[in-house]
Structures are given as structure tokens and as C-alpha cells.
Design a protein around this motif. Structure first.
Motif, mmCIF file in Angstrom:
data_model
loop_
_atom_site.group_PDB
_atom_site.id
_atom_site.type_symbol
_atom_site.label_atom_id
_atom_site.label_comp_id
_atom_site.label_asym_id
_atom_site.label_seq_id
_atom_site.Cartn_x
_atom_site.Cartn_y
_atom_site.Cartn_z
ATOM 1 N N ARG A 24 0.816 -1.233 0.000
ATOM 2 C CA ARG A 24 0.000 0.000 0.000
ATOM 3 C C ARG A 24 0.848 1.282 0.000
ATOM 4 O O ARG A 24 0.522 2.253 0.672
ATOM 5 C CB ARG A 24 -0.964 0.000 1.203
ATOM 6 C CG ARG A 24 -1.978 -1.142 1.168
ATOM 7 C CD ARG A 24 -2.821 -1.189 2.424
ATOM 8 N NE ARG A 24 -1.995 -1.272 3.615
ATOM 9 C CZ ARG A 24 -2.224 -0.572 4.725
ATOM 10 N NH1 ARG A 24 -3.239 0.255 4.800
ATOM 11 N NH2 ARG A 24 -1.424 -0.699 5.772
ATOM 12 N N ASN A 25 1.929 1.241 -0.740
ATOM 13 C CA ASN A 25 2.818 2.414 -0.833
ATOM 14 C C ASN A 25 3.250 2.930 0.534
ATOM 15 O O ASN A 25 3.329 4.133 0.773
ATOM 16 C CB ASN A 25 2.169 3.541 -1.645
ATOM 17 C CG ASN A 25 2.109 3.209 -3.123
ATOM 18 O OD1 ASN A 25 2.997 2.546 -3.647
ATOM 19 N ND2 ASN A 25 1.071 3.644 -3.802
ATOM 20 N N SER A 26 3.531 1.979 1.438
ATOM 21 C CA SER A 26 4.069 2.371 2.745
ATOM 22 C C SER A 26 5.526 2.799 2.559
ATOM 23 O O SER A 26 6.120 2.556 1.509
ATOM 24 C CB SER A 26 3.973 1.217 3.736
ATOM 25 O OG SER A 26 4.734 0.118 3.274
ATOM 26 N N MET A 27 6.072 3.450 3.574
ATOM 27 C CA MET A 27 7.375 4.089 3.444
ATOM 28 C C MET A 27 8.447 3.486 4.351
ATOM 29 O O MET A 27 8.577 3.913 5.493
ATOM 30 C CB MET A 27 7.238 5.577 3.789
ATOM 31 C CG MET A 27 6.351 6.349 2.862
ATOM 32 S SD MET A 27 7.146 6.481 1.277
ATOM 33 C CE MET A 27 6.822 8.125 0.806
ATOM 34 N N PRO A 28 9.240 2.528 3.852
ATOM 35 C CA PRO A 28 10.426 2.121 4.605
ATOM 36 C C PRO A 28 11.546 3.142 4.383
ATOM 37 O O PRO A 28 11.441 4.000 3.494
ATOM 38 C CB PRO A 28 10.792 0.761 3.996
ATOM 39 C CG PRO A 28 10.198 0.783 2.623
ATOM 40 C CD PRO A 28 9.054 1.750 2.630
ATOM 41 N N SER A 29 12.614 3.044 5.174
ATOM 42 C CA SER A 29 13.720 4.016 5.086
ATOM 43 C C SER A 29 14.294 4.141 3.682
ATOM 44 O O SER A 29 14.610 5.235 3.225
ATOM 45 C CB SER A 29 14.853 3.615 6.038
ATOM 46 O OG SER A 29 14.412 3.757 7.364
ATOM 47 N N GLU A 30 14.449 2.999 2.985
ATOM 48 C CA GLU A 30 15.085 3.061 1.653
ATOM 49 C C GLU A 30 14.276 3.928 0.685
ATOM 50 O O GLU A 30 14.841 4.690 -0.103
ATOM 51 C CB GLU A 30 15.287 1.644 1.092
ATOM 52 C CG GLU A 30 14.001 0.889 0.903
ATOM 53 C CD GLU A 30 14.178 -0.598 0.629
ATOM 54 O OE1 GLU A 30 14.620 -0.935 -0.482
ATOM 55 O OE2 GLU A 30 13.860 -1.403 1.522
ATOM 56 N N ILE A 31 12.948 3.833 0.763
ATOM 57 C CA ILE A 31 12.085 4.645 -0.114
ATOM 58 C C ILE A 31 12.169 6.114 0.291
ATOM 59 O O ILE A 31 12.295 7.006 -0.553
ATOM 60 C CB ILE A 31 10.618 4.154 -0.054
ATOM 61 C CG1 ILE A 31 10.483 2.784 -0.737
ATOM 62 C CG2 ILE A 31 9.675 5.160 -0.694
ATOM 63 C CD1 ILE A 31 10.375 2.802 -2.238
ATOM 64 N N LEU A 32 12.124 6.386 1.598
ATOM 65 C CA LEU A 32 12.214 7.771 2.084
ATOM 66 C C LEU A 32 13.533 8.413 1.660
ATOM 67 O O LEU A 32 13.543 9.552 1.165
ATOM 68 C CB LEU A 32 12.073 7.801 3.607
ATOM 69 C CG LEU A 32 10.669 7.496 4.158
ATOM 70 C CD1 LEU A 32 10.726 7.184 5.644
ATOM 71 C CD2 LEU A 32 9.713 8.659 3.889
ATOM 72 N N ASN A 33 14.629 7.693 1.820
ATOM 73 C CA ASN A 33 15.954 8.242 1.442
ATOM 74 C C ASN A 33 16.035 8.499 -0.056
ATOM 75 O O ASN A 33 16.551 9.529 -0.494
ATOM 76 C CB ASN A 33 17.075 7.282 1.870
ATOM 77 C CG ASN A 33 17.167 7.179 3.388
ATOM 78 O OD1 ASN A 33 16.709 8.053 4.105
ATOM 79 N ND2 ASN A 33 17.746 6.096 3.878
ATOM 80 N N GLU A 34 15.516 7.557 -0.820
ATOM 81 C CA GLU A 34 15.545 7.679 -2.282
ATOM 82 C C GLU A 34 14.667 8.845 -2.735
ATOM 83 O O GLU A 34 15.021 9.609 -3.631
ATOM 84 C CB GLU A 34 15.046 6.360 -2.892
ATOM 85 C CG GLU A 34 15.486 6.104 -4.316
ATOM 86 C CD GLU A 34 16.990 6.218 -4.549
ATOM 87 O OE1 GLU A 34 17.347 6.849 -5.570
ATOM 88 O OE2 GLU A 34 17.796 5.729 -3.738
ATOM 89 N N LEU A 35 13.521 8.997 -2.074
ATOM 90 C CA LEU A 35 12.585 10.075 -2.416
ATOM 91 C C LEU A 35 13.221 11.433 -2.137
ATOM 92 O O LEU A 35 13.149 12.351 -2.960
ATOM 93 C CB LEU A 35 11.286 9.901 -1.628
ATOM 94 C CG LEU A 35 10.126 10.843 -1.971
ATOM 95 C CD1 LEU A 35 9.773 10.772 -3.450
ATOM 96 C CD2 LEU A 35 8.894 10.503 -1.127
ATOM 97 N N GLN A 36 13.864 11.557 -0.982
ATOM 98 C CA GLN A 36 14.525 12.826 -0.644
ATOM 99 C C GLN A 36 15.593 13.177 -1.693
ATOM 100 O O GLN A 36 15.640 14.298 -2.195
ATOM 101 C CB GLN A 36 15.158 12.726 0.745
ATOM 102 C CG GLN A 36 15.787 14.036 1.191
ATOM 103 C CD GLN A 36 17.260 13.919 1.563
ATOM 104 O OE1 GLN A 36 17.792 12.818 1.698
ATOM 105 N NE2 GLN A 36 17.926 15.030 1.696
ATOM 106 N N LYS A 37 16.418 12.194 -2.038
ATOM 107 C CA LYS A 37 17.488 12.433 -3.028
ATOM 108 C C LYS A 37 16.908 12.829 -4.390
ATOM 109 O O LYS A 37 17.435 13.709 -5.067
ATOM 110 C CB LYS A 37 18.347 11.167 -3.189
ATOM 111 C CG LYS A 37 19.336 10.966 -2.051
ATOM 112 C CD LYS A 37 20.413 9.945 -2.387
ATOM 113 C CE LYS A 37 19.837 8.570 -2.596
ATOM 114 N NZ LYS A 37 20.787 7.461 -2.372
ATOM 115 N N THR A 38 15.807 12.181 -4.762
ATOM 116 C CA THR A 38 15.192 12.446 -6.076
ATOM 117 C C THR A 38 14.578 13.844 -6.122
ATOM 118 O O THR A 38 14.647 14.533 -7.147
ATOM 119 C CB THR A 38 14.133 11.363 -6.398
ATOM 120 O OG1 THR A 38 14.740 10.078 -6.243
ATOM 121 C CG2 THR A 38 13.633 11.484 -7.824
ATOM 122 N N ILE A 39 13.986 14.289 -5.016
ATOM 123 C CA ILE A 39 13.415 15.645 -4.956
ATOM 124 C C ILE A 39 14.526 16.685 -5.096
ATOM 125 O O ILE A 39 14.394 17.661 -5.846
ATOM 126 C CB ILE A 39 12.623 15.854 -3.642
ATOM 127 C CG1 ILE A 39 11.347 14.998 -3.655
ATOM 128 C CG2 ILE A 39 12.264 17.327 -3.437
ATOM 129 C CD1 ILE A 39 10.692 14.800 -2.300
#
Length: 250
Positions: A24-39
């Protein structure tokens, strides 16, 4: 099984950032870190004039923090580091020199509401109900509170936080200012997002950048505030109450 990802695709000067997790598109650390870098990357890319933040799949926009990761936390510092993931994403969105348009196709819970609140303009479908469930699992929406309160006001924020097991309809979120518009279908939502983002991309980028600074005035202290809030959540996630509650969701 589908794998989690964060992608950036540029079309007509619009940078579409998409995140996905099979749970359900939950947010583990790897996704959060990747999202921050991509922004940050999209913010620094001259080919991109406007950013769209979206999630994969056609149901839940974002279920918030990854419960599996929360269950595994054994000490306060690890807990703080996990919640810092949300702090860094919100600060990256706030500091990004480009306007960020949110596309919310379905339910947003906890950190997912925080992401929607940290966009500059958010569009959704009628299925995009919102919930701040943190108190019910023994923590609280500490890191996202400044972003959510800034958008919907302290009263609505506190009511949603206290009614932690209640989903509030997309129309409520629109009424309170979280969503600018609510659409009947995902197709209509996508058309509106594309139209708005491409129109904004045709405007003077210097004016957009200056306007973004104005929108986010008086939030510089979030650089210190959000880590402080991450520390509170990191500590509470170790409480007996939370450990016991999370086991039910394992």
C-alpha cells in the motif's frame, strides 16, 4: 512480486517523481531516502520547471510509515533515524526551488498526509480519504504536524489526530485546504495534473522560485524542529504500548 521504487521521468519540462511499495505504498527508510534524493535532484535539474509527486498503483496513495520496519526498531537512535526519513523528505520539498504539485489517487494515512501537505498544490480523487492514525498505535504525527497544521490549521489537525481511527473524506480535505480540487476519476485527475503542471512550466521560472520562497516563509526553523520531532517519535516507538500494538499488524 513487485519491487519498491522511486523514479523521475521528465516530460514537457515537468519532472514526475513516482514512489511505489507493494504494501500500500508504505514508506520504509530506503524509499524515504531515495525520495529525498530524487526531490533534490529534480530541484537542481534545469530541464525541469515544475515537479509532480505521485505514487504507483491505483489504490492507496501512501499508507505512511512501514510497520515492518517500526516493529524491528530496538533503540531510540534507530527510531529517530527512521522518522528522520520523513523529516528529510518534507524539508527537501520545502527547500526545493520548484513548485511541487501533488497527485493523490487514493487513501493517505499518517506520513502520506504529511507528503500531501508538503506539496505546493494538491489534486486528488474522491477516493483520497485521509487519516492520522499515529495515536492509535502509541506514537503521534509529530514530524508531519508542522506541514499538516500549516495546510489545514491547528484545529483540524488536532481533531484528526484525536480521532485517530477515523478516515476523513476527500471533500473534508478540500474544505480544509489540503486538496485544491477533487475529481471523480483518476483519468480526470491525471488530465488536470498534466494541464496544471505544463501551464506552470510555461511561466517565468524565476517568478515561480521567488513565489515558492514566499509560500514557505517562516519555516526555516523546520531544519531543527523536524529532527526534534523525529526524536520524540523514535522514543515512543520503543514504548511497551507501541510494541504490543504493532505486533497485531505484523
Amino acid at each position: 512480486m513487485e519491487n519498491p521504487y522511486v523514479t523521475l521521468i521528465v516530460k514537457n519540462q515537468v519532472g514526475y517523481i513516482e514512489f511505489f511499495h507493494p504494501n500500500r505504498n508504505s514508506m520504509p527508510s530506503e524509499i524515504l531516502n531515495e525520495l529525498q534524493k530524487t526531490i533534490v535532484e529534480a530541484g537542481n535539474d534545469d530541464k525541469i520547471k515544475v515537479i509532480v509527486l505521485k505514487s504507483g498503483g491505483n489504490r492507496t496513495f501512501c499508507a505512511g510509515a512501514s510497520f515492518n520496519e517500526l516493529i524491528a526498531i530496538e533503540e531510540a537512535e534507530t527510531g529517530k533515524q527512521f522518522f528522520m526519513g520523513f523529516a528529510k523528505v518534507i524539508n527537501a520539498m520545502r527547500n526545493c526551488p520548484k513548485l511541487i504539485v501533488g497527485r493523490v489517487q487514493g487513501k493517505a494515512v499518517g506520513g502520506g498526509v504529511g507528503l500531501a501537505a508538503a506539496t505546493d498544490y494538491c489534486l486528488a480523487t474522491k477516493y483520497a480519504s485521509i487519516k492520522l492514525s499515529e495515536l492509535s498505535i502509541g506514537i503521534g504525527p509529530f514530524v508531519i504536524e508542522p506541514a499538516v497544521s500549516r495546510k489545514i490549521g491547528a484545529t483540524a489537525m488536532s481533531q484528526m489526530t484525536i480521532n485517530a481511527e477515523t478516515f476523513y473524506a476527500a471533500e473534508y480535505a478540500k474544505e480544509k485546504g489540503l486538496f485544491a480540487e477533487v475529481f471523480e476519476t483518476t483519468e480526470e485527475l491525471d488530465e488536470a495534473v498534466k494541464s496544471l503542471a505544463e501551464k506552470l512550466a510555461s511561466y517565468n521560472p524565476e517568478a515561480l522560485k521567488e513565489m515558492k520562497t514566499v509560500f514557505w516563509k517562516n519555516t526555516c526553523h523546520w531544519e531543527e524542529l523536524l529532527p526534534e520531532r523525529a526524536e520524540i517519535s523514535g522514543r515512543l516507538v520503543l514504548s511497551k504500548f507501541t510494541k504490543k500494538t504493532l505486533k497485531r499488524f505484523r
